[in-house]
Scaffold this active site. Structure first.
Site, PDB file in Angstrom:
ATOM      1  N   PRO A 176      24.877  30.255  48.993  1.00 27.81           N
ATOM      2  CA  PRO A 176      25.584  31.354  49.661  1.00 27.81           C
ATOM      3  C   PRO A 176      27.083  31.028  49.697  1.00 27.81           C
ATOM      4  CG  PRO A 176      23.859  30.390  51.056  1.00 27.81           C
ATOM      5  CD  PRO A 176      24.093  29.452  49.927  1.00 27.81           C
ATOM      6  N   SER A 229      33.930  37.294  41.964  1.00 27.25           N
ATOM      7  CA  SER A 229      35.130  37.838  41.326  1.00 27.25           C
ATOM      8  C   SER A 229      35.102  37.610  39.818  1.00 27.25           C
ATOM      9  CB  SER A 229      36.375  37.180  41.910  1.00 27.25           C
ATOM     10  OG  SER A 229      36.462  35.819  41.499  1.00 27.25           O
ATOM     11  N   CYS A 284      32.179  45.995  45.569  1.00 20.29           N
ATOM     12  CA  CYS A 284      32.590  46.091  44.164  1.00 20.29           C
ATOM     13  C   CYS A 284      32.414  47.502  43.612  1.00 20.29           C
ATOM     14  CB  CYS A 284      31.830  45.085  43.319  1.00 20.29           C
ATOM     15  SG  CYS A 284      30.040  45.250  43.408  1.00 20.29           S
ATOM     16  N   GLU A 385      41.850  45.258  41.336  1.00 18.87           N
ATOM     17  CA  GLU A 385      40.903  45.527  42.414  1.00 18.87           C
ATOM     18  C   GLU A 385      41.547  45.233  43.760  1.00 18.87           C
ATOM     19  OE1 GLU A 385      36.163  44.764  43.188  1.00 18.87           O
ATOM     20  OE2 GLU A 385      37.343  43.124  42.334  1.00 18.87           O
TER      21      GLU A 385
END
Length: 481
Positions: A176, A229, A284, A385
């Site tokens: 995680p 990313s 996203c 982004e």
């Protein structure tokens, strides 16, 4: 205030990190430390891979029904503890509680789909080269899967990887994100309670250099599945090339949101705002570029402006709050720098554009919902982004220009189209270069769909039958008596 300490979950046991180090997990709404997670290193990771390797033969030989039963049991436990899991998501990454509940529901759906489809991993029989030969194309598990999850959907992204991996007969080591590891570790407790055999699922927490890099480099992990990313994805692909291992990468996005002159504007405005500000824009698939036909631009802008003004920012545990804090100060500062750059390049700030201060806002990382107009296609804001609560509205003269602008991106994950024209919808299927398109609806993928992107948005995909098939490889058998 006492905080809970979470160990690694390795080989069915909770173990301290070899490093003897711990990571403070902070509530981004209050600044308080809410827990500690083990800060793992290479030795911890190697122990987890060894456990997964040892568990693989027996797990892979279990029947599809047996694997399904374990997943059904896990799904029921997630359902039972839904409120506790949602509260953990909210406390460690700032997602409004009402959205955290949706994430838990999505995780349940992912586990349920995986359970339902253990018996739908199908092979093929092909005629052989002689009358007595048959060619069998079998589907077999890879072995040990390496999973790396992002911080923005800390439970769902773990479920998205664990569910299909073990349904297909693999074992898994999952890392995680260090910003939001606690809900994954709570999931580990449910995995243990469900009776899933030791070593089948292993959870090792820590940062990228300590855990992520050795997981990707490990020669006994033939498949890496990562959500994160695009720069991180490139590094993983480069590192994986050394051992020629398979990678599946769900990376960044820059979703265009096309509103045509015949759209239902009220419906489109609701969806545009929801798709931009859900999870504070930290998605996203978020609406990153809103292209609006000139004929309806003014009316649409007026509707969106009122809806953005109405968003309530604050304590994410408050049921009436729409937008919580950014996950960290670094993430807030990145977003603010992009807004300032956009204004420098000629964009007009209609709303927001600042960190919120005063009262409880001073304790956390709250950023005002921001609306920009006058944004040009060549500005940085349109190219990169944002991953934050910033909505940009861009006027287009027609559908041709909207398509051209939408496709003018290094990314190709999600996109949106609002129109009543079948002709435009049919053109979109041919000309809009994104792996996922939402037509006349807001965002949010389904467990039975296929979530994947083109270009810099990644390789492979997740969910549904196609996502499940990623967790197996083919074995061709030339069968003769």
């Amino acid at each position: 205030m006492a905080t809970e300490r979470f160990q690694h979950y390795i080989n069915g046991a909770w173990v301290d990190p070899v490093t003897k180090e711990w990571i403070d997990v902070t509530n981004p709404a209050t600044g308080e430390v809410i827990g500690e997670a083990a800060k793992g290193g290479k030795e911890d990771l190697e122990s987890a891979v060894d456990a997964a390797r040892a568990a693989f033969p027996e797990w892979s030989h279990k029947s599809a029904e047996e694997r399904a039963d374990y997943l059904y049991a896990l799904n029921e436990l997630v359902k039972r503890d839904a409120e506790k899991l949602a509260a953990t998501i909210t406390s460690e990454m700032g997602k409004p509680l009402k959205e955290a509940r949706i994430e838990v529901g999505f995780a349940q759906g992912l586990f349920r789909f995986a359970a339902e489809n253990t018996r739908r991993i199908q092979g093929e029989i092909i005629p052989g080269s002689t009358p007595d030969e048959k060619i069998l194309i079998d589907r077999v598990p890879h072995g040990v899967i390496g999973g790396i999850a992002a911080w923005n959907f800390p439970l769902a992204l773990c479920a998205r990887k664990i569910g299909p991996a073990i349904a297909a007969g693999n074992t898994i080591v999952i890392k995680p994100h260090e910003l939001s590891p606690l809900v994954a570790l709570r999931l580990g407790k449910l995995i243990d309670e469900a009776g899933i055999p030791a070593g089948v699922v292993n959870i090792v927490t820590g940062d990228g250099p300590g855990v992520g890099v050795p997981l990707v480099d490990h020669p006994d992990v033939p498949l890496i599945t990562m959500t994160g990313s695009t720069p991180a994805g490139r590094k993983i692909m480069e590192a994986a090339a050394k051992n020629l291992k398979e990678v599946r990468l769900e990376l960044g996005g820059k979703a265009p949101f096309l509103v045509m002159e015949d759209a239902d504007l009220e419906r489109a405005a609701d969806a545009a705002v929801s798709a931009r500000f859900m999870n504070n824009g930290q998605v996203c698939t978020s609406n990153e570029r809103t292209y609006v036909h000139a004929d309806v631009y003014d009316e649409f802008l007026a509707k969106v402006t009122e809806k953005v003004k109405a968003l309530k920012v604050g304590d994410p545990t408050d049921e009436s709050v729409d937008v919580g804090p950014k996950v960290s100060l670094d993430e807030l500062e990145k977003v603010h720098a992009m807004v300032e750059k956009a204004v420098e390049q000629g964009a007009k700030l209609e709303l927001g554009g600042k960190r919120l201060t005063g009262g409880d806002y001073d304790k956390g990382y709250f950023y005002a919902p921001t609306l920009l107009t006058g944004v040009a296609q060549d500005q940085d804001l349109v190219k990169n982004e944002v991953f934050g609560p910033v909505m940009s509205i861009i006027k287009v003269k027609d559908f041709d220009e909207a398509l051209a602008f939408a496709n003018d991106s290094q990314y190709g994950l999600s996109s949106y189209l609002f129109t009543e024209s079948l002709d435009k919808i049919m053109r979109m299927t041919r000309e809009l270069n994104f792996g996922e398109v939402y037509v006349n609806r807001g965002g949010g993928e389904a467990p039975q769909g296929f979530h994947h992107g083109y270009n810099q948005s990644g390789l492979g995909g997740e969910d549904g039958q196609h996502g499940l098939e990623a967790y197996v490889e083919t074995k061709t058998i030339y069968l003769n008596s």
